[in-house]
Design a protein around this motif. Structure first.
Motif, PDB file in Angstrom:
ATOM      1  N   PHE A 218       0.834  -1.213   0.000  1.00 36.80           N
ATOM      2  CA  PHE A 218       0.000   0.000   0.000  1.00 36.80           C
ATOM      3  C   PHE A 218       0.867   1.260   0.000  1.00 36.80           C
ATOM      4  O   PHE A 218       0.520   2.261  -0.617  1.00 36.80           O
ATOM      5  CB  PHE A 218      -0.936  -0.037   1.211  1.00 36.80           C
ATOM      6  N   ARG A 219       2.005   1.186   0.711  1.00 44.10           N
ATOM      7  CA  ARG A 219       2.898   2.347   0.703  1.00 44.10           C
ATOM      8  C   ARG A 219       3.438   2.621  -0.699  1.00 44.10           C
ATOM      9  O   ARG A 219       3.558   3.777  -1.120  1.00 44.10           O
ATOM     10  CB  ARG A 219       4.058   2.110   1.681  1.00 44.10           C
ATOM     11  N   ILE A 220       3.739   1.559  -1.422  1.00 38.35           N
ATOM     12  CA  ILE A 220       4.202   1.743  -2.808  1.00 38.35           C
ATOM     13  C   ILE A 220       3.095   2.398  -3.633  1.00 38.35           C
ATOM     14  O   ILE A 220       3.334   3.346  -4.388  1.00 38.35           O
ATOM     15  CB  ILE A 220       4.611   0.380  -3.433  1.00 38.35           C
ATOM     16  N   GLY A 221       1.894   1.903  -3.450  1.00 38.15           N
ATOM     17  CA  GLY A 221       0.764   2.483  -4.173  1.00 38.15           C
ATOM     18  C   GLY A 221       0.604   3.967  -3.849  1.00 38.15           C
ATOM     19  O   GLY A 221       0.453   4.800  -4.753  1.00 38.15           O
ATOM     20  N   ARG A 222       0.664   4.265  -2.562  1.00 41.12           N
ATOM     21  CA  ARG A 222       0.475   5.645  -2.123  1.00 41.12           C
ATOM     22  C   ARG A 222       1.540   6.578  -2.717  1.00 41.12           C
ATOM     23  O   ARG A 222       1.236   7.663  -3.195  1.00 41.12           O
ATOM     24  CB  ARG A 222       0.523   5.686  -0.591  1.00 41.12           C
ATOM     25  N   HIS A 223       2.774   6.107  -2.685  1.00 40.55           N
ATOM     26  CA  HIS A 223       3.868   6.918  -3.213  1.00 40.55           C
ATOM     27  C   HIS A 223       3.669   7.213  -4.714  1.00 40.55           C
ATOM     28  O   HIS A 223       3.816   8.357  -5.159  1.00 40.55           O
ATOM     29  CB  HIS A 223       5.203   6.205  -2.998  1.00 40.55           C
ATOM     30  N   ALA A 224       3.344   6.181  -5.451  1.00 39.33           N
ATOM     31  CA  ALA A 224       3.190   6.362  -6.900  1.00 39.33           C
ATOM     32  C   ALA A 224       2.014   7.290  -7.203  1.00 39.33           C
ATOM     33  O   ALA A 224       2.063   8.096  -8.147  1.00 39.33           O
ATOM     34  CB  ALA A 224       2.987   5.003  -7.579  1.00 39.33           C
ATOM     35  N   ILE A 225       0.950   7.177  -6.419  1.00 38.01           N
ATOM     36  CA  ILE A 225      -0.205   8.053  -6.623  1.00 38.01           C
ATOM     37  C   ILE A 225       0.180   9.503  -6.305  1.00 38.01           C
ATOM     38  O   ILE A 225      -0.159  10.432  -7.057  1.00 38.01           O
ATOM     39  CB  ILE A 225      -1.385   7.592  -5.738  1.00 38.01           C
ATOM     40  N   GLU A 226       0.927   9.681  -5.227  1.00 35.49           N
ATOM     41  CA  GLU A 226       1.366  11.045  -4.867  1.00 35.49           C
ATOM     42  C   GLU A 226       2.215  11.621  -6.006  1.00 35.49           C
ATOM     43  O   GLU A 226       2.042  12.778  -6.402  1.00 35.49           O
ATOM     44  CB  GLU A 226       2.174  10.973  -3.574  1.00 35.49           C
ATOM     45  N   MET A 227       3.107  10.807  -6.527  1.00 38.27           N
ATOM     46  CA  MET A 227       3.941  11.265  -7.636  1.00 38.27           C
ATOM     47  C   MET A 227       3.076  11.567  -8.872  1.00 38.27           C
ATOM     48  O   MET A 227       3.311  12.540  -9.591  1.00 38.27           O
ATOM     49  CB  MET A 227       4.993  10.190  -7.996  1.00 38.27           C
ATOM     50  N   ALA A 228       2.085  10.742  -9.099  1.00 41.32           N
ATOM     51  CA  ALA A 228       1.212  10.942 -10.267  1.00 41.32           C
ATOM     52  C   ALA A 228       0.404  12.226 -10.131  1.00 41.32           C
ATOM     53  O   ALA A 228       0.190  12.956 -11.110  1.00 41.32           O
ATOM     54  CB  ALA A 228       0.284   9.734 -10.439  1.00 41.32           C
ATOM     55  N   GLU A 229      -0.039  12.522  -8.923  1.00 42.01           N
ATOM     56  CA  GLU A 229      -0.813  13.753  -8.721  1.00 42.01           C
ATOM     57  C   GLU A 229       0.060  14.972  -8.988  1.00 42.01           C
ATOM     58  O   GLU A 229      -0.382  15.946  -9.605  1.00 42.01           O
ATOM     59  CB  GLU A 229      -1.395  13.784  -7.300  1.00 42.01           C
ATOM     60  N   LYS A 230       1.291  14.901  -8.543  1.00 39.83           N
ATOM     61  CA  LYS A 230       2.216  16.016  -8.801  1.00 39.83           C
ATOM     62  C   LYS A 230       2.538  16.117 -10.291  1.00 39.83           C
ATOM     63  O   LYS A 230       2.674  17.207 -10.854  1.00 39.83           O
ATOM     64  CB  LYS A 230       3.498  15.833  -7.980  1.00 39.83           C
ATOM     65  N   LEU A 231       2.643  14.960 -10.912  1.00 40.31           N
ATOM     66  CA  LEU A 231       2.901  14.944 -12.364  1.00 40.31           C
ATOM     67  C   LEU A 231       1.736  15.604 -13.101  1.00 40.31           C
ATOM     68  O   LEU A 231       1.942  16.389 -14.040  1.00 40.31           O
ATOM     69  CB  LEU A 231       3.095  13.500 -12.819  1.00 40.31           C
ATOM     70  N   LYS A 232       0.527  15.306 -12.658  1.00 39.96           N
ATOM     71  CA  LYS A 232      -0.643  15.928 -13.285  1.00 39.96           C
ATOM     72  C   LYS A 232      -0.598  17.451 -13.131  1.00 39.96           C
ATOM     73  O   LYS A 232      -0.941  18.194 -14.061  1.00 39.96           O
ATOM     74  CB  LYS A 232      -1.930  15.371 -12.658  1.00 39.96           C
ATOM     75  N   ASP A 233      -0.179  17.907 -11.959  1.00 40.92           N
ATOM     76  CA  ASP A 233      -0.059  19.349 -11.756  1.00 40.92           C
ATOM     77  C   ASP A 233       0.924  19.961 -12.754  1.00 40.92           C
ATOM     78  O   ASP A 233       0.688  21.038 -13.304  1.00 40.92           O
ATOM     79  CB  ASP A 233       0.431  19.635 -10.326  1.00 40.92           C
ATOM     80  N   ILE A 234       2.014  19.251 -12.971  1.00 43.21           N
ATOM     81  CA  ILE A 234       3.025  19.754 -13.918  1.00 43.21           C
ATOM     82  C   ILE A 234       2.457  19.813 -15.328  1.00 43.21           C
ATOM     83  O   ILE A 234       2.638  20.797 -16.050  1.00 43.21           O
ATOM     84  CB  ILE A 234       4.287  18.854 -13.862  1.00 43.21           C
ATOM     85  N   ILE A 235       1.765  18.774 -15.705  1.00 44.27           N
ATOM     86  CA  ILE A 235       1.147  18.756 -17.045  1.00 44.27           C
ATOM     87  C   ILE A 235       0.175  19.920 -17.188  1.00 44.27           C
ATOM     88  O   ILE A 235       0.182  20.650 -18.198  1.00 44.27           O
ATOM     89  CB  ILE A 235       0.404  17.407 -17.278  1.00 44.27           C
ATOM     90  N   ARG A 236      -0.645  20.084 -16.165  1.00 43.04           N
ATOM     91  CA  ARG A 236      -1.615  21.183 -16.198  1.00 43.04           C
ATOM     92  C   ARG A 236      -0.917  22.536 -16.269  1.00 43.04           C
ATOM     93  O   ARG A 236      -1.325  23.412 -17.009  1.00 43.04           O
ATOM     94  CB  ARG A 236      -2.485  21.125 -14.934  1.00 43.04           C
ATOM     95  N   LYS A 237       0.122  22.646 -15.493  1.00 45.92           N
ATOM     96  CA  LYS A 237       0.870  23.909 -15.461  1.00 45.92           C
ATOM     97  C   LYS A 237       1.363  24.283 -16.855  1.00 45.92           C
ATOM     98  O   LYS A 237       1.342  25.452 -17.252  1.00 45.92           O
ATOM     99  CB  LYS A 237       2.068  23.766 -14.511  1.00 45.92           C
ATOM    100  N   HIS A 238       1.739  23.261 -17.622  1.00 43.30           N
ATOM    101  CA  HIS A 238       2.244  23.522 -18.976  1.00 43.30           C
ATOM    102  C   HIS A 238       1.111  23.594 -19.996  1.00 43.30           C
ATOM    103  O   HIS A 238       1.369  23.712 -21.189  1.00 43.30           O
ATOM    104  CB  HIS A 238       3.264  22.452 -19.359  1.00 43.30           C
ATOM    105  N   GLY A 239      -0.106  23.495 -19.489  1.00 47.89           N
ATOM    106  CA  GLY A 239      -1.268  23.674 -20.367  1.00 47.89           C
ATOM    107  C   GLY A 239      -1.472  22.566 -21.377  1.00 47.89           C
ATOM    108  O   GLY A 239      -2.083  22.768 -22.435  1.00 47.89           O
ATOM    109  N   LEU A 240      -0.983  21.388 -21.054  1.00 50.28           N
ATOM    110  CA  LEU A 240      -1.131  20.285 -22.003  1.00 50.28           C
ATOM    111  C   LEU A 240      -2.425  19.520 -21.734  1.00 50.28           C
ATOM    112  O   LEU A 240      -2.816  19.321 -20.589  1.00 50.28           O
ATOM    113  CB  LEU A 240       0.071  19.345 -21.877  1.00 50.28           C
ATOM    114  N   PRO A 241      -3.082  19.075 -22.800  1.00 44.46           N
ATOM    115  CA  PRO A 241      -4.351  18.370 -22.623  1.00 44.46           C
ATOM    116  C   PRO A 241      -4.146  16.902 -22.232  1.00 44.46           C
ATOM    117  O   PRO A 241      -3.270  16.222 -22.760  1.00 44.46           O
ATOM    118  CB  PRO A 241      -5.011  18.459 -24.003  1.00 44.46           C
ATOM    119  N   PHE A 242      -4.958  16.431 -21.311  1.00 42.16           N
ATOM    120  CA  PHE A 242      -4.980  15.008 -20.981  1.00 42.16           C
ATOM    121  C   PHE A 242      -5.873  14.275 -21.992  1.00 42.16           C
ATOM    122  O   PHE A 242      -6.889  14.812 -22.437  1.00 42.16           O
ATOM    123  CB  PHE A 242      -5.541  14.783 -19.564  1.00 42.16           C
ATOM    124  N   TYR A 243      -5.473  13.057 -22.315  1.00 41.69           N
ATOM    125  CA  TYR A 243      -6.284  12.237 -23.217  1.00 41.69           C
ATOM    126  C   TYR A 243      -7.545  11.779 -22.505  1.00 41.69           C
ATOM    127  O   TYR A 243      -8.616  11.669 -23.091  1.00 41.69           O
ATOM    128  CB  TYR A 243      -5.451  11.041 -23.663  1.00 41.69           C
TER     129      TYR A 243
END
Lengths: 346, 346, 346, 346
Positions: free
Chosen positions: D257-282
C-alpha cells in the motif's frame, strides 16, 4: 481386383442406402434434431439395454476418440491406452492436439492386461511427486483391438472394476464392435459392454455405413452442452440426418448384427483357406481382420490379383499382411483368394 | 410442413444420390485416394480454370474453416474477419480452439469494407508495440455472406490487392458459393474468385450434397503433409469416396451451377411473394437467403404452416426471420408460402 | 536441517544476487530489450563459440521445453524423447498442451541409444501408412539426463548425424548443463555441444540463478517473431532485466563453470562418503545428482537429519533416493551427511 | 535519462530485495511449498479480509490471465472482456492459445458498462441458436484499466450482481491493483473487491516486485489439482521462494500500500506539472498512468531528455503518450520532467 484391403472398401450396406434414398426429400431440421436421429437413438438404447443411455452421432473414429476423450478429461488428466491402441499411434496425434497426453501401457495381444493397469495406477498414486505428472483420467481400449483380438468378459470386468476403484471412466472404442459381438469366441454381449463401460461407441463406418459412429454414454455422463463442444471441434454435421437415417437402418431388423455375422462367417472361411495353404497366422484373431505372414515374393505375386493391407515386416524376407472381411465380402471373393493363393505359392 | 428453414433441409440432389448408388459396391481405397476423388478434383480444377490448383475434400463448413485457418496461419498469427463472419460468432469458438485469434473488423452489410481492412493493417504495423499483439495472418470472408450479400468484383479485387501488399493470404468461405455464382446481381465468376483468392472452398453441404466441402488452394500453397494435419484434427474420412463421388456428380454436367440457378430462381419468386404481401426486407440479398421482418403475432401464425429460421429481434414486437431456398424448393412450396402469408396477415 | 534435496534449494549465487542489487535502481526498458540482456547474450555467444548464435531468456525449464518444441515443430510433427525424458513424464503434459505428441523411445541409463533412434526413423519412413502417424520432427535429449548420466561425444555426434540425415533438429535440454560441462567424465565442451545441436538451453535455475534458462539457437533458426510466440504462451517477463542481469553475472568471470566445478567436487566427495558406508548406487552418475539405494528403515532414520529426494521404490524394503549438490553445498553439509549416515546404519 | 516509461522500469523495491538477500542461503523446498509462500499467503488472506481465501503465485500478468481463465472456463465457454481489455488486444492471443474465445464488449473509458454486460447476457441466452456460439463463462475486467481508470463501487457491485444472476464468475485483473487501492478517487477497498469478485490477482511486477502476481480465489473455487494445471502450462517456478519471499515482503508493514500511495502522490504532482504547462490530458486517470496529448515535434524534443511510452496517434500531428509513476519515481524525476517540458514547449 478382388479386395480384402479393409472393412471400408465398399459403400453402405444396401439396406442403409435404401433408407437414405427413401427419406431423401423429406425436409428435416439440422444438427441431429431430426426424428431419424431420435429413432436411431431409441433403437440403440434398446439394443444396449439401457433406457436412460445418452447417444450421440459423429462422423469418424479418430474424430470420435478425440471428442470423447477431450470433453471427458479434466485439464490435468490424460488417457491410458495400450501402446498399440489406435489413439497411441495411428491418429496422427489427434488426442495430443486437444491438449491431452496419451499414457501408454505395454500391451499383450493388442490388449491392456488388467494387472498392468492396476499396477500402473497404484504406482502412480504412490509416487510422492505425481502432481508433476499427468493424472490418469480415463482408460481407453479398443474392442476388437487393432490386432483383431477381443477382451474376455473376465478381463473387461477386471478393468472396469479397477477403473471404478480409482474413479476413472472406462472408454471402449468400438469402431469394429459389430465383429466383436458376432465373433464365435466372445463371451461379451452388447448390454454387458454397456454395463461395464462409462462410454463406448458403436462403429458404423467399418460396419456397413458410409460414415458414422454412435457414442453411448451409459451413466448419465454426457458432457454438458455437448453440442457446443462438438461444434467447437468442427465435428457437427449440418445434415445430421445422414447419421440418423443410417443408424436407424443399422438398428432395424438387427442389420448391425447381421453384418457382423456375415463378416465373421466370411472370416472363418478365409481362415480355413489360409490354413489349407499352410500359411502361418501372425496371431489368433477371432474377428474380421486376419493377419498372415507371407514370404515377400509370394506377397508380391498375390498382390497382382488380390488387394490386402501391408501391416509390418517381420524380417527381410517376410511381411505381415492383413485380410479384412466386411458386409460386401462374397463367397466369390473367397474363391478368388483361394485360387490366387494357390498361384502365388506355385 | 413446407420448409424454407435452411438450404440443408433435404438430402442430396437426386443426381448426387444416384451416383452414390451406382458406385456403392465398387471396392475402393480409403482416405481420398480413390479414382472418384481424383476425377472430382480434375473437374473442379477445370471449373475454376486452374490446371494446377490443389483440391481437398472435407465434411463440413466449420471443420473446413478451422482446418484451413489453423494449418495456414503461423504460430503468432490470427485471422481477420468481419464481426458477423461465421468464424467470428457462429462456430462456437472453433478457430480459437486451434489456438488462433479471430481479429474482428466492423462490417457493412455482412461484408468487410476494403478501406477498413487497409486502415486496420496500416495501423497495426505502424503501432510500435505490435509485436505484443496477434499478427494479422489471413483475411477470411464469406461469399455469400451470412446475410446473403455478395462482394462485387471491385471489392474483392481491392481486398485481394491489400492482402498481396501485406503478404497475407485471402481465404473465401464459399459454403453457399453456388448461390453467389448464379445470383443475378454478381459480376464475379468462379475463375475470377480463384484468381483473387489464395484459398477458398466450394460448399457442398448447402448446395446439393449430403455433406462435403471442396477446398481449392490456388497458389501451390496447400500446407505440407496436409493429410496428416487433417487426420490430426479428426477430419479425415475413411470412406473418402463419399466426398469424391458427390463432388464428381456436382461437377458433372454443371450440376453445381444448375442447383445454384434453380435456388436463385426460387428465391427471386419468393421475393416477389414477400413484396406482394407488403412485407419489409431486413436487407437486400441477391442470393438464396431472404431476411424478412415480421410482426411477432404474424410470425407465430405463419409458423403453423411454414418452417423458417429465427434470425434476430428488431424490437419487442418484430422479428427478422430467414427464408432459404435450395435444390429441393418447388413452385408448390412457394404457393404454400404465398397462401400461408395471406392467412397470417388476415 | 542439512539438505541435499535438490540443486534448487537455495536462492541465487552471491555474485548473481550482488549484480541484481547493484543494477536495481537503473531505469531499464522491458521485455528483454535492456543492455544487460544484450551483454549476457554476447557473453554466451562467446562461451559457446558462435558469434552468430541467437540467444533468448525464459524463466523455467518446463516452460522452455514447451516453448522451444512447440515453436519449432511443424503442425504434423512430434518430438522424439527417451521414455524417462523430462518432457515424457515429469512436465504434467506440457508438450501435449501445445498440441504435439511426445514420441517415446526406450532408454538406456536415461539416454537415447543412437542405434535405437536410427532404427526408429528408418522404420517410420519405411511404413507405408506413416502419414497417419505423427511425423518425428525433433529429437529431445537432456544432458545431464534425469538420472545424472551424460552423453559421450561419440554418442552425441552419432545422434546429431542421424538428425541431419533425416532433416530433424536436435534439441538438448541443459537444465543442469553446468554440471555436465564440469563433470570429470565428460569429453564434450560447450562449443562442441553448440556445434552438434540445433538448439539447446543453458540452465540457470538449477545452476545458481533465482530462475532463468538461456536458449541458444545455433543455426540461424530462431523461430520468426519469437517474442510474439513467447508472449502468446505467457512466458514473456515484463522485467526482462531479471534474466539478463543474472545471466550476465553467470557468464562473467566464468561463474557458471565455477558453480559447476564446485558442485561436482562436492558430489565426488559425497560419492566417497556413500562408498565408505558401503551403500549401493542405483547407477553410475558422473554429475551432481547421486542415486543411492537405502533400506527403508535406514532411509527414515537418515531423514531425521538430512533432506533428500524420494526417487522410486526398488522393492518392498528398499528405496532409491537422490542426493544433489549445488552452489550452496558445503564441506560442513557433507560432514553432517557422513555422520547422519553413520547413525542411520547403527 | 529520467524515465516515466512504465511502472516496471526499475527492479524490486529495496525492502523486497533486502528480504531476498536475507533469506538467500536458507535451504527451502521447491514449487511453492516453502514457509515464505505460506506466510505470504496468510498475510494476503488477512489483507483481503478472507481467512478462507486460496492464494497462488505466478510470474507475470499475461501468464496469470491465461492460467486463471483457461482453468476456470468450461470447454464450451469463453471470457467476456472490454474491447480494450488486456486479454483482448495486448497478449498476442494468449487466451486463444488455450483454446478459448475472448468475447469482446464495447468499452467506455476502458471499462465494461454494467448495462452493456447485462444486455449482452440477456440477448445471448434469448437467442435460439446460442448453442452454436461460445457460451459466456466468465467476466474479465482490469482495475485499474489499461487507461488508468477505475470501476466505482456501484459499477463493480452491478457487474458482480449480473455475474451472480447468470452464474458466471467475475475475474479482476489487478496487475496494477496497488494504484487503484491508493487512488484518491476510489471508493473500493481490497476486502470489498475480494467480496465482489470470484477471483482476482494482486499484481507484483508493476508494484514493486521483480516479478510475481498473487491470485486470490475467494469462494473456495481454486481449480482442482491447480499445481498440475500450472505446471502443464509451464508456469510453475522451481524456486517458488522467489515469489513467496517477495509477496511476504510486500505484505509486511503495508509495503504494497505504501508503494501504491507513493506512486499516486507522484502521479498527482505529475498531473499538476502537465496542467501547469497547459497540455491536454487524453482522459481522466486517477491512478499512476497519465495519458497526455503532445504535438509531435514537442514529443520528439521531450524524448531527448525524458523516456515515456507511445500510446496512439490522434491525428497526423498529435500523439497520445503515457507517463507512469512507480515505487522508484522521485521528486527529482518530476523536476526533470517539468524542466524538459518547459524546454520542449519553448
Amino acid at each position: 481386383m478382388v479386395s480384402f484391403e479393409s472393412d471400408y472398401i465398399a459403400g453402405a450396406h444396401p439396406e442403409v442406402l435404401r433408407r437414405l434414398m427413401e427419406t431423401n426429400t423429406e425436409p428435416l431440421p439440422g444438427y441431429g434434431s431430426d426424428p431419424y436421429c431420435e429413432s436411431a437413438k431409441e433403437k440403440i438404447r434398446k439394443a444396449v439395454g439401457m433406457p436412460e443411455a445418452e447417444v450421440w452421432f459423429l462422423t469418424g473414429g479418430t474424430q470420435t476418440n478425440a471428442v470423447v476423450i477431450s470433453t471427458m478429461l479434466a485439464d490435468y488428466e490424460g488417457v491410458i491406452a495400450a501402446k498399440t491402441g489406435h489413439v497411441s499411434t495411428h491418429e496422427a496425434g489427434a488426442i495430443e492436439y486437444t491438449g491431452h497426453e496419451v499414457l501408454e501401457l505395454p500391451q499383450a495381444d493388442g490388449k491392456i492386461v488388467p494387472e498392468t493397469l492396476e499396477k500402473y495406477l497404484k504406482d502412480y498414486f504412490a509416487d510422492e511427486n505425481h502432481e508433476h505428472m499427468t493424472f490418469p483420467g480415463m482408460v481407453y481400449l479398443s474392442h476388437p483391438t487393432e490386432y483383431g483380438t477381443l477382451y474376455s468378459k473376465a478381463e473387461l470386468t477386471d478393468i472396469s472394476k479397477t477403473c471404478r476403484e480409482y474413479g476413472i471412466p472406462l472408454f471402449l472404442d468400438g469402431a469394429r464392435l459389430g465383429y466383436a459381438l458376432e465373433s464365435r469366441k466372445t463371451d461379451l454381449t452388447l448390454p454387458e459392454i454397456a454395463e461395464l463401460c462409462n462410454v463406448f461407441y458403436i462403429g458404423g463406418t467399418k460396419v456397413g455405413a458410409l460414415c458414422g459412429e454412435a457414442i453411448v454414454f451409459t451413466k448419465g455422463n454426457m458432457p454438458k452442452h455437448f453440442l457446443t463442444s462438438v461444434k467447437k471441434r468442427g465435428a457437427l454435421l449440418a445434415k445430421g440426418r445422414l447419421l440418423g437415417v443410417q443408424f436407424d437402418a443399422l438398428f432395424t431388423d438387427e442389420l448391425y448384427f447381421r453384418i457382423g455375422r456375415h463378416a465373421i462367417e466370411m472370416a472363418e472361411k478365409l481362415k480355413d483357406i489360409i490354413r489349407k495353404h499352410g500359411l502361418p497366422f501372425y496371431n489368433q484373431s477371432p474377428t474380421n481382420q486376419q493377419f498372415v505372414i507371407l514370404e515377400n515374393r509370394q506377397m508380391e505375386k498375390l498382390g497382382e490379383d488380390i488387394a490386402f493391407s501391408f501391416w509390418e515386416k517381420t524380417d527381410d524376407t517376410h511381411t505381415v499382411v492383413r485380410f479384412a472381411t466386411g458386409w460386401s465380402t462374397t463367397e466369390e471373393d473367397l474363391k478368388a483368394l483361394d485360387e490366387a493363393l494357390g498361384r502365388s505359392l506355385a
